[in-house]
Design an enzyme around this catalytic site. Structure first.
Site, PDB file in Angstrom:
ATOM      1  N   LEU A   1       0.839  -1.199   0.000  1.00  0.00           N
ATOM      2  CA  LEU A   1       0.000   0.000   0.000  1.00  0.00           C
ATOM      3  C   LEU A   1       0.876   1.252   0.000  1.00  0.00           C
ATOM      4  CD1 LEU A   1      -2.420  -1.477   2.676  1.00  0.00           C
ATOM      5  CD2 LEU A   1      -2.954  -1.110   0.252  1.00  0.00           C
ATOM      6  N   PRO A   2       0.289   2.430  -0.290  1.00  0.00           N
ATOM      7  CA  PRO A   2       1.128   3.620  -0.437  1.00  0.00           C
ATOM      8  C   PRO A   2       1.876   4.062   0.829  1.00  0.00           C
ATOM      9  CG  PRO A   2      -1.016   3.969  -1.482  1.00  0.00           C
ATOM     10  CD  PRO A   2      -1.103   2.679  -0.715  1.00  0.00           C
TER      11      PRO A   2
ATOM     12  N   LYS B   1      15.135   0.823   4.982  1.00  0.00           N
ATOM     13  CA  LYS B   1      14.555   1.256   3.700  1.00  0.00           C
ATOM     14  C   LYS B   1      14.534   2.794   3.599  1.00  0.00           C
ATOM     15  CE  LYS B   1      11.922   1.550   0.042  1.00  0.00           C
ATOM     16  NZ  LYS B   1      12.461   1.404  -1.291  1.00  0.00           N
TER      17      LYS B   1
ATOM     18  N   LYS C   1       7.126  11.323   0.403  1.00  0.00           N
ATOM     19  CA  LYS C   1       6.718  10.623   1.635  1.00  0.00           C
ATOM     20  C   LYS C   1       7.950  10.011   2.327  1.00  0.00           C
ATOM     21  CE  LYS C   1       5.859   6.519   1.046  1.00  0.00           C
ATOM     22  NZ  LYS C   1       5.829   5.080   0.976  1.00  0.00           N
TER      23      LYS C   1
HETATM   24  P1  NAD Z   1       0.830   2.736  -6.172  1.00  0.00           P
HETATM   25  O1  NAD Z   1       0.230   4.026  -5.768  1.00  0.00           O
HETATM   26  O2  NAD Z   1       1.122   2.463  -7.604  1.00  0.00           O
HETATM   27  O3  NAD Z   1      -0.060   1.508  -5.631  1.00  0.00           O
HETATM   28  C1  NAD Z   1      -0.706   1.484  -4.398  1.00  0.00           C
HETATM   29  C2  NAD Z   1      -1.991   0.691  -4.566  1.00  0.00           C
HETATM   30  O4  NAD Z   1      -2.639   0.565  -3.297  1.00  0.00           O
HETATM   31  C3  NAD Z   1      -2.990   1.368  -5.504  1.00  0.00           C
HETATM   32  O5  NAD Z   1      -3.376   0.467  -6.545  1.00  0.00           O
HETATM   33  C4  NAD Z   1      -4.164   1.733  -4.590  1.00  0.00           C
HETATM   34  O6  NAD Z   1      -5.424   1.674  -5.222  1.00  0.00           O
HETATM   35  C5  NAD Z   1      -4.032   0.664  -3.519  1.00  0.00           C
HETATM   36  N1  NAD Z   1      -4.711   1.000  -2.262  1.00  0.00           N
HETATM   37  C6  NAD Z   1      -4.644   2.149  -1.543  1.00  0.00           C
HETATM   38  N2  NAD Z   1      -5.396   2.057  -0.428  1.00  0.00           N
HETATM   39  C7  NAD Z   1      -5.941   0.815  -0.460  1.00  0.00           C
HETATM   40  C8  NAD Z   1      -6.833   0.117   0.404  1.00  0.00           C
HETATM   41  N3  NAD Z   1      -7.290   0.683   1.526  1.00  0.00           N
HETATM   42  N4  NAD Z   1      -7.196  -1.132   0.077  1.00  0.00           N
HETATM   43  C9  NAD Z   1      -6.738  -1.714  -1.046  1.00  0.00           C
HETATM   44  N5  NAD Z   1      -5.897  -1.112  -1.917  1.00  0.00           N
HETATM   45  C10 NAD Z   1      -5.511   0.147  -1.620  1.00  0.00           C
HETATM   46  O7  NAD Z   1       2.154   2.608  -5.294  1.00  0.00           O
HETATM   47  P2  NAD Z   1       3.436   1.684  -5.581  1.00  0.00           P
HETATM   48  O8  NAD Z   1       4.387   2.427  -6.478  1.00  0.00           O
HETATM   49  O9  NAD Z   1       2.976   0.314  -5.948  1.00  0.00           O
HETATM   50  O10 NAD Z   1       4.092   1.673  -4.127  1.00  0.00           O
HETATM   51  C11 NAD Z   1       3.561   0.884  -3.062  1.00  0.00           C
HETATM   52  C12 NAD Z   1       4.539   0.959  -1.893  1.00  0.00           C
HETATM   53  O11 NAD Z   1       5.815   0.476  -2.315  1.00  0.00           O
HETATM   54  C13 NAD Z   1       4.762   2.397  -1.369  1.00  0.00           C
HETATM   55  O12 NAD Z   1       4.882   2.364   0.024  1.00  0.00           O
HETATM   56  C14 NAD Z   1       6.077   2.801  -2.028  1.00  0.00           C
HETATM   57  O13 NAD Z   1       6.766   3.776  -1.273  1.00  0.00           O
HETATM   58  C15 NAD Z   1       6.808   1.474  -2.074  1.00  0.00           C
HETATM   59  N6  NAD Z   1       7.817   1.330  -3.140  1.00  0.00           N
HETATM   60  C16 NAD Z   1       7.559   1.733  -4.420  1.00  0.00           C
HETATM   61  C17 NAD Z   1       8.549   1.582  -5.399  1.00  0.00           C
HETATM   62  C18 NAD Z   1       8.312   2.003  -6.822  1.00  0.00           C
HETATM   63  O14 NAD Z   1       9.301   2.029  -7.589  1.00  0.00           O
HETATM   64  N7  NAD Z   1       7.092   2.334  -7.248  1.00  0.00           N
HETATM   65  C19 NAD Z   1       9.774   0.979  -5.067  1.00  0.00           C
HETATM   66  C20 NAD Z   1       9.981   0.545  -3.761  1.00  0.00           C
HETATM   67  C21 NAD Z   1       8.998   0.701  -2.799  1.00  0.00           C
END
Ligand code: NAD
Length: 294
Positions: free
Chosen positions: A65-66, A171, A246
């Protein structure tokens, strides 16, 4: 093969879930975004209408999740997912969140007999697709060992940083450095371009010189230098500016709590904040280059 509930199918969770499906596991998925659910269902997952339904009879639960508020909301809010997960279930919480939030949720889960680890990842969307992520785990060693077979289907490197929350601390340190390096790489490329250099040639030079880093090797911020980098796709997908913001905020918070000094991290946080305030929050974080470009 295990029955796995996967909640959060965004840029990272989507491809991570696909790798678990490819490994033969039965996935039950939920996300608030219908398109994300459809993509997983098309790949063979069972789509359900709520997180509570997803965890029913699950042996393993994965969340991606975000931010902290989403993770606390899902596990401890109303309804609280921890009330729906059976005792003994293994929970892999892979989002990047505040260490305090990770500990709070893990403590509440442990109170219900649920085995939870914080397992934030590094490696970007490319790593999520290729199954080469780095998992940075906080929690009990035996829970990490139970999680290892699943983590190995999504990643290549698995580290045990320490007790609950320690994965998040590591992280956050990594991502503070990443934010600084991406801003610094953008600054250097823009300086070169402003002085007549071809950014591709300059990137090739830096990639074999002492300034090289993850951005110059895999994720160049200048459009057209790397075909597969978000910069060459109008900064779509990838790791959002607001997610980087964030993480830099989490670094600032951790620094305040521990009386550590992070001047470059704070400068980077201000640069990404300015960039986001100009309407770029949804772009990939390498678009920070646009702040420097003439
Ligand atoms: P994203 O915004 O693409 O995906 C998050 C998903 O969570 C969305 O599809 C959203 O609809 C869903 N969501 C939100 N609230 C929800 C709920 N209550 N129930 C169900 N689903 C829900 O984000 P992301 O890029 O996939 O990143 C996710 C996590 O991974 C974050 O914490 C981010 O910091 C971390 N991260 C991201 C990357 C990257 O390159 N994108 C790399 C490492 C870590």
């Amino acid at each position: 093969m295990s029955r796995i509930a996967f909640i959060g199918l965004g840029n990272m969770g989507g491809p991570m879930a696909l790798n678990l499906i490819k490994a033969g596991h039965d996935l039950v998925v939920f996300d608030l975004a219908a398109a994300a659910v459809k993509a997983a269902a098309d790949a063979g997952a069972k789509a359900v209408a709520s997180a509570q339904e997803a965890v029913k009879d699950a042996e393993v639960v994965v969340t991606m999740l975000p931010a902290s508020k989403h993770v606390e909301g899902v596990y401890l809010g109303e309804p609280a997912l921890i009330d729906h997960i059976a005792a003994g279930t293994l929970v892999l919480e892979c989002s990047t969140i505040a260490p305090e939030s990770a500990r709070k949720v893990a403590d509440a889960a442990r109170g219900k007999g649920i085995r939870m680890i914080d397992a934030p990842v590094s490696g970007g969307t490319g790593g999520a697709v290729a199954g080469t992520l780095t998992f940075i785990v906080g929690g009990e060693a035996e829970d990490l060992e139970a999680a290892r077979p699943y983590l190995e289907k999504m990643g290549k490197n698995i580290f045990h940083a320490g007790a609950a929350g320690a994965g998040q601390v590591a992280k956050i340190c990594n991502n503070m450095l990443l934010g600084i390096l991406m801003a610094g790489t953008s600054e250097a490329l823009a300086l070169g371009a402003a002085n007549g250099l071809d950014p591709k040639v300059l990137s090739d030079i830096i990639a074999k010189s002492s300034g090289r880093n993850w951005a110059t090797e895999l994720y160049n911020p200048w459009p057209g230098v790397m075909e597969h980098a978000p910069a060459s796709k109008n900064y779509a997908g990838g790791f959002g500016v607001d997610l980087m913001l964030k993480d830099l905020g989490l670094a600032a918070e951790s620094a305040l709590n521990s009386r550590a000094s992070v001047p470059l991290g704070e400068l980077a946080r201000n640069l990404y904040s300015l960039h986001s305030s100009q309407g770029s929050g949804g772009l990939d974080f390498s678009s920070i280059l646009n702040l420097y470009k003439k």
